[in-house]
Design a protein around this motif. Sequence first.
Motif, PDB file in Angstrom:
ATOM      1  N   ILE A  60       0.819  -1.208   0.000  1.00  0.00           N
ATOM      2  CA  ILE A  60       0.000   0.000   0.000  1.00  0.00           C
ATOM      3  C   ILE A  60       0.852   1.256   0.000  1.00  0.00           C
ATOM      4  O   ILE A  60       0.344   2.345  -0.230  1.00  0.00           O
ATOM      5  N   ASN A  61       2.154   1.141   0.219  1.00  0.00           N
ATOM      6  CA  ASN A  61       3.003   2.345   0.267  1.00  0.00           C
ATOM      7  C   ASN A  61       3.323   2.909  -1.114  1.00  0.00           C
ATOM      8  O   ASN A  61       3.457   4.109  -1.274  1.00  0.00           O
ATOM      9  N   ARG A  62       3.523   2.041  -2.085  1.00  0.00           N
ATOM     10  CA  ARG A  62       3.749   2.454  -3.471  1.00  0.00           C
ATOM     11  C   ARG A  62       4.739   3.614  -3.608  1.00  0.00           C
ATOM     12  O   ARG A  62       4.453   4.635  -4.205  1.00  0.00           O
ATOM     13  N   CYS A  63       5.935   3.433  -3.057  1.00  0.00           N
ATOM     14  CA  CYS A  63       6.932   4.505  -3.066  1.00  0.00           C
ATOM     15  C   CYS A  63       7.427   4.808  -4.483  1.00  0.00           C
ATOM     16  O   CYS A  63       7.551   3.907  -5.308  1.00  0.00           O
ATOM     17  N   ALA A  64       7.728   6.073  -4.688  1.00  0.00           N
ATOM     18  CA  ALA A  64       8.100   6.536  -6.028  1.00  0.00           C
ATOM     19  C   ALA A  64       9.447   6.015  -6.494  1.00  0.00           C
ATOM     20  O   ALA A  64       9.746   6.030  -7.675  1.00  0.00           O
ATOM     21  N   PHE A  65      10.280   5.556  -5.561  1.00  0.00           N
ATOM     22  CA  PHE A  65      11.609   5.074  -5.953  1.00  0.00           C
ATOM     23  C   PHE A  65      11.630   3.573  -6.168  1.00  0.00           C
ATOM     24  O   PHE A  65      12.664   2.989  -6.436  1.00  0.00           O
ATOM     25  N   GLY A 105       5.941  -6.527   0.837  1.00  0.00           N
ATOM     26  CA  GLY A 105       5.146  -5.308   0.806  1.00  0.00           C
ATOM     27  C   GLY A 105       4.213  -5.237   2.012  1.00  0.00           C
ATOM     28  O   GLY A 105       4.110  -6.178   2.796  1.00  0.00           O
ATOM     29  N   LEU A 106       3.557  -4.097   2.144  1.00  0.00           N
ATOM     30  CA  LEU A 106       2.555  -3.947   3.208  1.00  0.00           C
ATOM     31  C   LEU A 106       1.218  -4.383   2.620  1.00  0.00           C
ATOM     32  O   LEU A 106       0.530  -3.611   1.965  1.00  0.00           O
ATOM     33  N   HIS A 107       0.920  -5.642   2.846  1.00  0.00           N
ATOM     34  CA  HIS A 107      -0.271  -6.239   2.240  1.00  0.00           C
ATOM     35  C   HIS A 107      -1.474  -6.038   3.170  1.00  0.00           C
ATOM     36  O   HIS A 107      -1.435  -6.468   4.323  1.00  0.00           O
ATOM     37  N   PRO A 108      -2.530  -5.412   2.676  1.00  0.00           N
ATOM     38  CA  PRO A 108      -3.651  -5.058   3.571  1.00  0.00           C
ATOM     39  C   PRO A 108      -4.366  -6.272   4.163  1.00  0.00           C
ATOM     40  O   PRO A 108      -5.107  -6.130   5.134  1.00  0.00           O
ATOM     41  N   ARG A 109      -4.189  -7.457   3.607  1.00  0.00           N
ATOM     42  CA  ARG A 109      -4.922  -8.612   4.130  1.00  0.00           C
ATOM     43  C   ARG A 109      -4.087  -9.546   4.993  1.00  0.00           C
ATOM     44  O   ARG A 109      -4.530 -10.628   5.329  1.00  0.00           O
ATOM     45  N   LEU A 110      -2.878  -9.161   5.300  1.00  0.00           N
ATOM     46  CA  LEU A 110      -2.056 -10.045   6.138  1.00  0.00           C
ATOM     47  C   LEU A 110      -1.928  -9.464   7.541  1.00  0.00           C
ATOM     48  O   LEU A 110      -1.353  -8.407   7.724  1.00  0.00           O
ATOM     49  N   ARG A 183       3.593   7.756   2.097  1.00  0.00           N
ATOM     50  CA  ARG A 183       2.810   6.867   2.949  1.00  0.00           C
ATOM     51  C   ARG A 183       3.670   5.979   3.842  1.00  0.00           C
ATOM     52  O   ARG A 183       3.171   5.259   4.685  1.00  0.00           O
ATOM     53  N   LYS A 184       4.975   6.033   3.621  1.00  0.00           N
ATOM     54  CA  LYS A 184       5.852   5.193   4.442  1.00  0.00           C
ATOM     55  C   LYS A 184       6.028   5.843   5.813  1.00  0.00           C
ATOM     56  O   LYS A 184       5.894   7.053   5.954  1.00  0.00           O
ATOM     57  N   ILE A 185       6.356   5.023   6.822  1.00  0.00           N
ATOM     58  CA  ILE A 185       6.523   5.551   8.182  1.00  0.00           C
ATOM     59  C   ILE A 185       7.544   6.690   8.226  1.00  0.00           C
ATOM     60  O   ILE A 185       8.492   6.706   7.463  1.00  0.00           O
ATOM     61  N   ARG A 186       7.333   7.610   9.130  1.00  0.00           N
ATOM     62  CA  ARG A 186       8.241   8.732   9.313  1.00  0.00           C
ATOM     63  C   ARG A 186       9.546   8.265   9.968  1.00  0.00           C
ATOM     64  O   ARG A 186       9.608   7.176  10.547  1.00  0.00           O
ATOM     65  N   GLY A 259       2.055   8.428  -5.890  1.00  0.00           N
ATOM     66  CA  GLY A 259       1.610   7.054  -5.716  1.00  0.00           C
ATOM     67  C   GLY A 259       0.241   6.817  -6.314  1.00  0.00           C
ATOM     68  O   GLY A 259      -0.202   5.692  -6.438  1.00  0.00           O
ATOM     69  N   THR A 260      -0.439   7.861  -6.725  1.00  0.00           N
ATOM     70  CA  THR A 260      -1.773   7.688  -7.277  1.00  0.00           C
ATOM     71  C   THR A 260      -1.681   7.285  -8.736  1.00  0.00           C
ATOM     72  O   THR A 260      -2.606   6.703  -9.269  1.00  0.00           O
TER      73      THR A 260
END
Lengths: 373, 361
Positions: A60-65, A105-110, A183-186, A259-260
């Motif tokens: 869900i983070n979908r980082c640009a790099f 990845g950060l999988h929303p269902r796990l 969206r990644k942690i600070r 990320g959109t």
Amino acid sequence: MADRGKKGRRIAKKEAVAMLRKADLLELGQAADDLRSRLHPEGIVTFVVDRNINYTNVCINRCAFCAFWRREDASDAYILEEAELFRKIDETIALGGTQILIQGGLHPRLGIDYYVRLLSSIKGRYDINIHGFSPPEICYIADTSDITIRETLAILKNAGLDSVPGGGAEILSDRVREIVSPRKIRSSRWLRVMEEAHGLGMRTTATMMFGSIETPEDIVEHLDAVRELQDSTGGFTAFIPWSFQPGNTELGKGGRGSGTGGRTKKAGPRPPGPESPYGATAVEYLRVLALSRIYLDNIQNVQASWVTQGLKLAQVALRFGANDFGSTMIEENVVASTGVSYRVSMEDIINSIRAAGFAPCQRDTVYRIIRRY
Amino acid sequence: MLARIRNKVLNGRRLSADDALRLFESSDIFSIGSLAAYANGKKNGKKAFFVRNRHINPTNICINRCKFCAFSRSPGQEGAYELTVDEIIAKLRPYCGGKGRLPGITEAHIVGGLHPEWDFGRYLGIISAIRRHFPGLHIKAFTAVEIDHFSRISGLGLEGTLKALKKAGLGTMPGGGAEIFASGVRAELCPEKISGARWIEVMEAAHGVGIRTNATMLYGHIESHEDRVDHLMRLREMQDRTGGFQAFIPLAYHPKNTRIQGGYTSGIDDLRTIAVSRLVLDNFDHIKAYWIMLGEKISQLSLCFGADDIDGTIIEEKITRSAGGLTAGHLTADQLAHLIRKAGKTPVERDSFYRKVRVYG
């Protein structure tokens, strides 16, 4: 500069920024090399035999790099099957591996149950070190399961997690993170996870991904945060700087971390791209590496990144502050998805270390020597 | 231990063969590198060069079957090819203002195999056709090995052959085929190829008729450090006599698909070799870190170790590729300028005689 290193006086932030901006490359290298040979006078260079296992590419983070992430509905999105996981571990052990690096990845269902099952199923079958779940994953598991970071780490440790990789640090500057990985942690949460892990007796590494849009001040900010935490916990085994690989990434195309857009939708108007669409060059890589060795006087090991720099530059890196060649990477997917693929055998790694003038040694996760070549 | 050498360099005195050997055997890459950077700065200031060029290899069919070469084929062998003159012109046209125009080039770099059936007229025809179609394009063509071959098949002798090529439009010559001069190594590596002495004779003849050339050294295979020093010394002596060499280019051996055991050279050896070359060859204006062979990363770093040139856009490269070259086939002028700039140098696009075409800010 070399004198300063020899006297062992700590480098201040301002000095570090000036060095990164202005110091002669070879002077910087010489100072780092002197420090490296003082910390590791035996003339050995270590590596670990391991495999990167990525349990999912849905994130869900979908980082640009990053070129690895997929949306859940993408045709090539996956969650690794258990049989496949075991096959990969069998292969690793057959090749003399002592560690698996499990990240995904950060999988929303796990939820945390998935991770506990994953860890205990591995530990139930294998005697292998599990180096797993970088801080963004730990935080996501904590958040989705509504428990604290410390509780999450304790549960995972209990299920078999041995140590935590330092990924997801990118640049520990929220200004940069806001742009490349909103969206990644600070930064503070990344540091917090590491502090808690060290508190539970788990060793971790620290990484830094540079060469995107950061300034020298951001890099030094990052080094300083790592050094400060290490002063209080001593839990970092190694520091691993690597450079942003622009291929197949939003950032590399001149976009930033909205990320959109991703790779499915048409991109709308975007803010201006990074200063350099090429990523860091060899000279910049060595400058940052050398500065890292000089600045992080309380971290024993600095890794050369052959995965991102290739074997030849990794060899040179051994004279610019690095004393470890990282992992043999029986499998690697994340960097490879940017189109950068320096696939090498363990023999290549051993020969490369030797040709660079060092004695190659296999190590375990906490840098104990297992085998000399 | 390097203090005496340092003194010599700082005072502009020539290094001896012993000095050169000591440098090759030293692990103090920082001292060697910064001395070489100093020596280069005296010659080239902050400038570092590249050229917009395209490589063309007219054929890979070659009567010499050197053991280190993965490019050459025998006639009829799988992968053997020969380009017609029309095909060569078609490869150059898009870069020379033709249809489907691409960013232009200023130089064609042409080297290939010694084809057993081609006569001298065929080679000459390639040069004159390029000259006719693209009069503004500089033609850098044929190594000493090819020139020697032509002189035998044409019956014109060295001088006659070189003059005929020059008249047809050949501007300068590359420096390939030198490998390592030492005869023991040569007998092992490339027994059919001309000797080191003959290579030098051909180059002297070229310089004699006013054709400037480069010089190379293929290192990292079976040669010793003494062999490398011998090679550099012979080049330096010859340059004292003729002054016709423009650049020296150390070429890192690539092991894949060849008949020599061994691995890639180390990045450290590559940088040291560049630096020692810069220090020893005090009568060469330019040391080239050829990015196709070193990789763009080591090539860029070389600019901090005494090199002042990273070659060019190349467009299509076959020879290093065949032997496991790890780089992309070409870099754009902007990419080359970027590498140079990030090494702290001023990128200067040059022509084939190192005259400034454009300074990239």
